[in-house]
Design a protein around this motif. Structure first.
Motif, short mmCIF file in Angstrom:
data_model
loop_
_atom_site.label_atom_id
_atom_site.label_comp_id
_atom_site.label_asym_id
_atom_site.label_seq_id
_atom_site.Cartn_x
_atom_site.Cartn_y
_atom_site.Cartn_z
N ARG A 1 0.86 -1.19 0.00
CA ARG A 1 0.00 0.00 0.00
C ARG A 1 0.89 1.24 0.00
NH1 ARG A 1 -4.50 2.66 2.46
NH2 ARG A 1 -3.38 3.16 4.36
N LEU A 2 0.56 2.18 -0.84
CA LEU A 2 1.40 3.37 -0.94
C LEU A 2 0.93 4.45 0.04
CD1 LEU A 2 2.39 4.02 -4.65
CD2 LEU A 2 3.74 3.18 -2.74
N THR A 3 1.40 4.32 1.28
CA THR A 3 1.06 5.34 2.27
C THR A 3 1.91 6.58 2.04
OG1 THR A 3 1.55 5.88 4.55
CG2 THR A 3 2.50 3.88 3.69
N LYS A 4 1.55 7.66 2.69
CA LYS A 4 2.30 8.91 2.50
C LYS A 4 3.78 8.73 2.83
CE LYS A 4 -1.46 12.15 3.50
NZ LYS A 4 -1.96 13.22 4.39
N ARG A 5 4.02 8.08 3.93
CA ARG A 5 5.40 7.87 4.36
C ARG A 5 6.18 7.13 3.29
NH1 ARG A 5 6.90 4.12 9.43
NH2 ARG A 5 8.88 5.04 10.09
N ARG A 6 5.58 6.07 2.80
CA ARG A 6 6.22 5.27 1.78
C ARG A 6 6.54 6.09 0.53
NH1 ARG A 6 6.26 0.21 2.93
NH2 ARG A 6 7.28 -1.13 1.42
N VAL A 7 5.58 6.84 0.10
CA VAL A 7 5.77 7.65 -1.10
C VAL A 7 6.95 8.58 -0.93
CG1 VAL A 7 4.76 9.50 -2.49
CG2 VAL A 7 3.37 7.53 -1.84
#
Lengths: 211, 211
Positions: free
Chosen positions: A8-14
């Motif tokens: 899942r592309l969470t904000k942190r990940r992005v």
DNA sequence: TGTATCGAATACACGGATGTATCGAAAGAG
DNA sequence: CTCTTTCGATACATCCGTGTATTCGATACA
């Protein structure tokens, strides 16, 4: 990050991926892919390898991801810049050429990275397809925008895509010459000149209007 | 093999270096520099690393040595082939273009290796000079031979070197397109066409003789 | 033929990069 | 506010490539 499972592309990940992309671009441009280690990229991005392996499987994957991403961004920028130009103000082929040349720019770091990407793509069919797709997108965009600009200059391309392909080839070839002699302004001038002559060579006078 | 001390080039040594060059070309073309190990090159050449370290200091040095060597050889070949042509038999620009295109050829392995060499050269001033020198040699040769061929086609380049530089740029750019889509013949045709148009764009009718 | 030099093979020590497994902190959901 | 999940940090085991030091065979030379 194993296999093809989609995280899942969470904000942190992005944000993490963005910083890794950026660091990869800088490191690869500066030192070259194949010399740069995972750890160096992570350090440049302010991470440890934990972040990396949580987001990518390998340096190759990061390279591909970074290149595709930035490639898209640059194309979008170019599209935006050229779309903002009023075709009515274009009066000569020379103007068209300078306009496009300015819009494309000549980013040293990006060219270096792309040169290496090309080298890899020549060996890897998957990468070749990526490159081909990008070229097609550029050509399509160029073709349409050129046609509208050339109209103001009193010219018309018989086959806009062929013209665009020629210009892309010229761009690639002359970029190498420009960056091989970075302090010499002459390659830049020759490049513009060649662009102009190629445009003339692939267009005919458009009867109807124009200056 | 430490430092810059010159080892005497005995027959055995020359042969060993030749085989290592050849193996390096193949391995680098196939797998890419930066992936290939010293051991792989040696294995491909039928040696162990002992032979390698007795002849070179590093993979980089082998790469440079191999590239320069082959580069010289290809240029010499090209020169020879073109010198064997009777300029009197050249009757059209198209013929000139096809002649040169045929003579230059399109060697996949060599192009791959050169693509990587370029990528490295963009980062290393010493390599840049090597590339620049080679380009200058090509341009000089092309310029002189073109002038004599074009004469038969009833044309004359105003500045043969500028024409040659343009053709080299076009060659580089279109080679990439050709090898990106290896199964599609169209890039090859477009390439010839572009060559021809560029020649016309940089020459004028030569009043005096010709068909 | 004997001797000396040269060059490639072999063995070894070292460094360093990779990838995984685990832990802890921070973000997000209810 | 608590509980859960996510994600990056840390520590570790492993592997692999490098470069050097040494050996041994081959080749040139007297």
């Amino acid at each position: 990050m194993t296999g093809t499972e989609l995280k899942r592309l969470t904000k942190r990940r992005v944000e993490t991926r963005r910083r890794l992309h950026q660091a990869a671009l800088e490191e690869f441009a500066e030192r070259g892919f194949g010399v740069v280690t995972v750890e160096q990229v992570c350090a440049a991005a302010g991470f440890t390898r934990g972040a990396f392996y949580s987001n990518f499987d390998s340096l190759d994957e990061l390279f591909l991801s970074m290149w595709e991403d930035r490639s898209r961004a640059l194309l979008a920028d170019l599209d935006e810049v050229l779309a903002a130009v009023d075709p009515g103000e274009v009066r000569s082929v020379r103007q068209v050429v300078e306009l496009v040349d300015r819009a494309v720019g000549l980013d040293d770091a990006w060219f270096r990275v792309t040169a290496e990407f090309s080298a890899h793509a020549l060996r890897d069919p998957a990468l070749r397809r990526v490159m081909a797709a990008r070229e097609e997108a550029i050509v399509a965009m160029l073709a349409s925008v050129l046609q509208s600009f050339l109209h103001g200059a009193g010219r018309r391309a018989e086959d806009p895509k062929v013209l665009a392909l020629a210009l892309v080839a010229v761009h690639d070839g002359t970029s190498l010459q420009c960056l091989t002699e970075p302090d010499d302004p002459r390659p830049r001038l020759r490049r513009l000149d060649l662009f102009e002559r190629v445009v003339f060579a692939y267009t005919v006078e458009s009867t109807g209007e124009s200056a």
